[in-house]
Design a protein around this motif. Sequence first.
Motif, PDB file in Angstrom:
ATOM      1  N   HIS A 135       0.823  -1.219   0.000  1.00  0.00           N
ATOM      2  CA  HIS A 135       0.000   0.000   0.000  1.00  0.00           C
ATOM      3  C   HIS A 135       0.860   1.273   0.000  1.00  0.00           C
ATOM      4  N   ASP A 140       0.636   4.037  -1.450  1.00  0.00           N
ATOM      5  CA  ASP A 140      -0.020   5.348  -1.389  1.00  0.00           C
ATOM      6  C   ASP A 140      -0.427   5.698   0.040  1.00  0.00           C
ATOM      7  N   SER A 141      -1.045   4.771   0.746  1.00  0.00           N
ATOM      8  CA  SER A 141      -1.446   5.073   2.121  1.00  0.00           C
ATOM      9  C   SER A 141      -0.257   5.085   3.081  1.00  0.00           C
ATOM     10  N   ASN A 142       0.859   4.476   2.673  1.00  0.00           N
ATOM     11  CA  ASN A 142       2.060   4.462   3.520  1.00  0.00           C
ATOM     12  C   ASN A 142       3.117   5.484   3.088  1.00  0.00           C
ATOM     13  N   SER A 178      -0.962  -0.739  -4.492  1.00  0.00           N
ATOM     14  CA  SER A 178      -1.560   0.589  -4.307  1.00  0.00           C
ATOM     15  C   SER A 178      -3.043   0.509  -4.639  1.00  0.00           C
ATOM     16  N   SER A 179      -3.714   1.649  -4.593  1.00  0.00           N
ATOM     17  CA  SER A 179      -5.134   1.714  -4.923  1.00  0.00           C
ATOM     18  C   SER A 179      -5.371   2.314  -6.303  1.00  0.00           C
ATOM     19  N   HIS A 235      -7.137  -4.040  -4.388  1.00  0.00           N
ATOM     20  CA  HIS A 235      -6.842  -2.609  -4.527  1.00  0.00           C
ATOM     21  C   HIS A 235      -6.145  -2.292  -5.846  1.00  0.00           C
ATOM     22  N   ASN A 275      -1.079  -1.392   6.700  1.00  0.00           N
ATOM     23  CA  ASN A 275      -1.048   0.056   6.915  1.00  0.00           C
ATOM     24  C   ASN A 275      -0.161   0.410   8.096  1.00  0.00           C
TER      25      ASN A 275
END
Length: 274
Positions: A10, A12-14, A47-48, A75, A251
């Motif tokens: 992930h 993008d969120s990380n 990523s998403s 995702h 996350n």
Amino acid sequence: MKIGVISDIHIDSNKKVVPEGSTFAEILGNQLNQQQIELLLLAGDISSDYLLSQQFIDELKSQTKCRILFVPGNHDYWSRKNGEEDTNKIYQFFKAKPESVLERPYIINDEWAVVGNSGWYDYGYADGEQYTEEDFDRMKYRVGAWNDKYYVHWNEGNQAVAQWMMDKIEEDMKAVGDRKVILMTHVAMHPQFVIPLPHRIYDYFNAFLGSSSYEWLYTKYPIKYSIMGHVHFRKIVRDEERTYITACLGNKKHWGKKDLEAEIKRTMVTFEIE
């Protein structure tokens, strides 16, 4: 051959935990090089957004000589930035990439092969007595919704998609002959890799963590390693026949500390085959 396993990075969120002046791909590549990993199995959820996920793979390839094999996670089929609304086109996009094992098993040698597909969820790990198939099809419960509802568009039901992907896995199993198999899916396909029930939330949301209908593959084919992701925990289970692995980075809020490289090192599972 030394093999590394990781999933659910992930990026993008990380992104806030990536040190200034570095990139996520550089940090992961550094770990691959330090640990002398020869083959990386990346079990989805980079990523998403599908284009960002592929860009990451391309950058990672420039950081290491390690061979990378990938199955998209749920995702990775999202397209929040790029506006693609046909998930089947995204599947075909990934299928065409050299790192993908979608419908293309990777033959390691005469003894070993990697077979993989994303897999999809068939609702089988949820409480089917408390909830109906129609309840699960809504993908929405009083505490919230499963976000694939908004960002994934197969144009057919989840159970049909799960069956289609299982059929693709079986075709690939047959194609590799009697080789020992490392099977890589994104979703869980073993009851020890979902949330134990009863559970106030996951009585419902376990529906979207995996497919119990995939378990029969273990009884029919010579699967020696089962690599999974999606569940955002890390676990290894061994029985007489095989080893089951989830190595989810997850996350940053789930980490004991926020140092990205240290967390990648703690997350990545390695094993060796001859």
